[in-house]
Structure formats: C-alpha cells, structure tokens
Design an enzyme around this catalytic site. Structure first.
Site, mmCIF file in Angstrom:
data_model
loop_
_atom_site.group_PDB
_atom_site.id
_atom_site.type_symbol
_atom_site.label_atom_id
_atom_site.label_comp_id
_atom_site.label_asym_id
_atom_site.label_seq_id
_atom_site.Cartn_x
_atom_site.Cartn_y
_atom_site.Cartn_z
ATOM 1 N N ARG A 148 61.842 -91.298 22.533
ATOM 2 C CA ARG A 148 61.153 -89.712 23.162
ATOM 3 C C ARG A 148 61.593 -88.484 22.796
ATOM 4 O O ARG A 148 62.079 -87.858 22.720
ATOM 5 C CB ARG A 148 61.497 -90.589 25.052
ATOM 6 C CG ARG A 148 60.993 -91.912 25.361
ATOM 7 C CD ARG A 148 61.808 -91.338 27.067
ATOM 8 N NE ARG A 148 62.151 -92.671 27.808
ATOM 9 C CZ ARG A 148 62.632 -94.339 27.566
ATOM 10 N NH1 ARG A 148 63.689 -93.990 27.029
ATOM 11 N NH2 ARG A 148 62.045 -95.244 27.914
ATOM 12 N N LYS A 172 66.954 -92.506 29.359
ATOM 13 C CA LYS A 172 66.559 -92.115 30.511
ATOM 14 C C LYS A 172 67.888 -92.533 31.821
ATOM 15 O O LYS A 172 67.828 -93.124 31.350
ATOM 16 C CB LYS A 172 65.489 -92.344 31.512
ATOM 17 C CG LYS A 172 64.182 -91.945 30.752
ATOM 18 C CD LYS A 172 62.503 -92.335 31.514
ATOM 19 C CE LYS A 172 61.617 -92.049 31.363
ATOM 20 N NZ LYS A 172 60.599 -93.242 31.466
ATOM 21 N N HIS A 244 54.515 -88.306 21.967
ATOM 22 C CA HIS A 244 54.465 -89.628 22.669
ATOM 23 C C HIS A 244 53.381 -91.204 22.173
ATOM 24 O O HIS A 244 53.984 -92.071 21.887
ATOM 25 C CB HIS A 244 54.108 -90.307 24.393
ATOM 26 C CG HIS A 244 55.278 -90.891 24.660
ATOM 27 N ND1 HIS A 244 56.974 -90.370 25.387
ATOM 28 C CD2 HIS A 244 54.778 -91.652 25.520
ATOM 29 C CE1 HIS A 244 57.144 -91.727 26.068
ATOM 30 N NE2 HIS A 244 56.094 -92.670 26.823
ATOM 31 N N ARG A 247 55.943 -92.501 19.640
ATOM 32 C CA ARG A 247 56.672 -94.184 19.847
ATOM 33 C C ARG A 247 55.004 -94.938 20.003
ATOM 34 O O ARG A 247 55.970 -96.152 20.162
ATOM 35 C CB ARG A 247 56.984 -93.506 21.830
ATOM 36 C CG ARG A 247 57.475 -94.122 22.106
ATOM 37 C CD ARG A 247 58.249 -93.700 23.260
ATOM 38 N NE ARG A 247 58.789 -94.393 24.722
ATOM 39 C CZ ARG A 247 60.173 -94.610 24.545
ATOM 40 N NH1 ARG A 247 60.532 -95.070 23.284
ATOM 41 N NH2 ARG A 247 59.927 -95.538 25.722
ATOM 42 N N HIS A 270 63.349 -99.831 27.341
ATOM 43 C CA HIS A 270 62.538 -100.214 28.945
ATOM 44 C C HIS A 270 63.147 -100.772 29.705
ATOM 45 O O HIS A 270 64.147 -102.295 28.953
ATOM 46 C CB HIS A 270 60.942 -100.587 28.809
ATOM 47 C CG HIS A 270 60.429 -99.521 27.931
ATOM 48 N ND1 HIS A 270 58.628 -100.588 27.147
ATOM 49 C CD2 HIS A 270 59.805 -98.723 27.848
ATOM 50 C CE1 HIS A 270 58.242 -99.615 27.083
ATOM 51 N NE2 HIS A 270 58.398 -98.003 27.412
ATOM 52 N N TYR A 279 52.064 -102.884 25.924
ATOM 53 C CA TYR A 279 51.409 -103.305 24.012
ATOM 54 C C TYR A 279 50.512 -104.311 23.440
ATOM 55 O O TYR A 279 50.557 -104.413 22.458
ATOM 56 C CB TYR A 279 52.321 -103.099 23.037
ATOM 57 C CG TYR A 279 53.702 -101.630 23.454
ATOM 58 C CD1 TYR A 279 52.891 -100.131 23.028
ATOM 59 C CD2 TYR A 279 54.726 -101.104 24.274
ATOM 60 C CE1 TYR A 279 53.573 -99.233 23.120
ATOM 61 C CE2 TYR A 279 54.946 -100.362 24.453
ATOM 62 C CZ TYR A 279 54.309 -99.028 24.235
ATOM 63 O OH TYR A 279 54.200 -97.692 24.032
#
Length: 298
Positions: A148, A172, A244, A247, A270, A279
């Site tokens: 990110r 995150k 992004h 990514r 994730h 994806y």
C-alpha cells in the site's frame, strides 16, 4: 450521553481496542457525523441511546437520494459498527440498523496494468536526476512487493532484511508482516540508497526513513500519486492509475502465474481471504490448469 461524547468514546475504542489507523477512524467517524448533521438539520432531538430505527431509516432513505449504492452501503456499515459499540458498552440493547439491508452492489474489479505497461512506465523515468533513481526504486517496490502507498512511505531502512530476502511492512492497525523481496527490486533500492540517499542532507527525524523528498524528509503519499500520474501522462496511458494499481497488478500477475491464493493473502496483509478472492477475475483457464496439474485423477 450526547452525540459528541459518544463519538469521542467510539473513536477511542477504535484506536485502543481495535488498533485502527487514524485514517480508518476518520472514515468511521465521518459516517456517524453524517447522521448527526441530518438530525441537526431536521431539528430532531434525540440521543445515541434513544434514537429509534424509524429515525435512522428515514436518514438512510434521505441519503439514498444523494449518494450511490456503494457509498450508501458504506454508511450503513459504519453506523452499524457505531451502534454495535454502544451495545457492547451496554448503553443500548438493540441496533437500530439491524433490519436495514445494504443495497446490492457489484464487486468492483481492480484496475491492473500489463507487464509491458509497467515496464513502459518505469522506462519513462528520467534517471539523469537523483529523484529518478528514487522513483524507479519506488515503482519497483510497489509492483515487486504489492505494498500500500502508506506502507511504502513509512518503510524504514531498518525494515530491510535483504540477506534473508524479506522486508518488514507495517500495515493497517500497525500490524506487521514480512514480505519477500526479489533481488532485482533489492538492486534498485540499493542503487537509490548508495548513489542518492547517502549524499542527502537528511533531517534528524527521518534518518531511518527510506524514501525522502528533496528536503530530506519523509516522502508524502500525495507525491507518489503525482509521480505515477505524471509518468502515465508521459506515455499517453489511457488507464487511470494510482499507487494501488501496482498492488492490484502484483496480486493479479502472481495468481495468473500459479501462486497460491493464501500466499498472496499473507503478502498483501489481508485479514480475510475473501478480500483476496477479488483477484479471481483472471482468465478461467488458470482454474482449469489447476485441476489438470494437481487433481489426483489427472
């Protein structure tokens, strides 16, 4: 309990108990503030504890006329989280949004770049300037490790473990993960460090920060967006791209070439595999190949 006190307590809960970033806390707070603004604009006097599902429903119906389905769904989700917090703290017994369903929205597939487009973007970088070497290292790292943009700008020299072939990434909620880094990406980072960064006048607070601006301070996320936008313009790329996009391309290209979805999930950071499953929009021939290559009946 009034709305402002409830919101402050909720923000503290999100920060301390859930470990969310300030950006995530701001997003959750924004949804609650929309409801507060609606109540004030319509002279509705009620508290977070006393507000009824009918009042909340009317708010949702009102915003549905002004925002798209995706934004509406996000606001509903944000408010549900707020009222669940109040239930958790035993201020309320029920959530006024329990009977409110989010609108059906299609899953947005990520924009991706082809390998040739990525090579063309990187090839357009002016390497005659110190910033050029830095920008090449940035794009190689975004694509090579699927970071990110916030993770890239926060990356430290002390996070680089090149001998082991990994970098330590803080994602995150300040959650850390180790991501593999290939030798070619290591090479471009080393060139930037040795030929550019080592000759800069660096501010004391950023001695360990990897990517710096001309003033020797941490490079901003906005600047990386600008770098990529300018490169896209220079090659007349018709796609609208951002950091992004690299990514997304990282994950998609790995999956297309046979990488395990669970491994991609870990590299992207994730929490849920369902986030990574977006994806799976790649060519279905890869699914057929998986059966042909790995099923015992083949």
């Amino acid at each position: 309990m009034n709305w402002q006190d409830a919101l402050k307590d909720y923000q503290l809960y999100l920060k301390i108990e859930r470990g969310l970033s300030q950006n995530s806390i701001n997003n959750y707070s924004f949804d609650v503030k929309k409801l507060i603004s609606y109540l004030e604009a319509n002279n509705i006097t009620t508290s977070p504890i006393a507000i009824t599902k009918e009042t909340v429903q009317q708010f949702i119906y009102t915003i549905a006329k002004r925002v798209n389905a995706r934004s509406q769904s996000r606001i509903i989700s944000g408010l549900k989280g707020f009222f669940n917090y109040l239930i958790f703290e035993e201020y309320r017994e029920s959530n006024p949004l329990d009977t409110i369903d989010s609108p059906k929205i299609g899953r947005k597939l990520p924009d991706t770049l082809s390998e040739s487009e990525i090579n063309e973007l990187i090839g357009a970088i002016d390497l005659s300037t110190p910033q050029g070497e830095r920008n090449r290292a940035i794009l190689e790292l975004l694509y090579g490790c699927g970071l990110r943009v916030s993770e890239l700008t926060a990356l430290k020299i002390s996070d680089l473990f090149f001998e082991e072939g990994f970098i330590k990434v803080t994602g995150k909620g300040d959650k850390q993960r180790f991501v593999p880094i290939v030798e070619s990406t290591q090479k471009y980072i080393s060139i930037y460090r040795n030929d550019v960064r080592n000759h800069m006048d660096i501010s004391n607070d950023f001695k360990d920060t990897l990517f710096l601006n001309r003033r020797g301070k941490q490079l901003s996320e906005a600047m990386i967006f600008t770098i990529i936008k300018d490169l896209a313009t220079s090659i007349n790329l018709s796609k609208t791209i951002s950091p992004h996009t690299f990514r997304h391309s990282f994950a998609t290209h790995l999956l297309e070439n046979g990488a395990d979805l669970r491994a991609i999930q870990l590299m992207l950071g994730h929490e849920s595999i369902t986030t990574t499953e977006i994806y799976m929009h790649v060519d279905k021939s890869h699914l057929k190949a998986a059966i042909e290559n790995f099923h015992p009946r083949q």
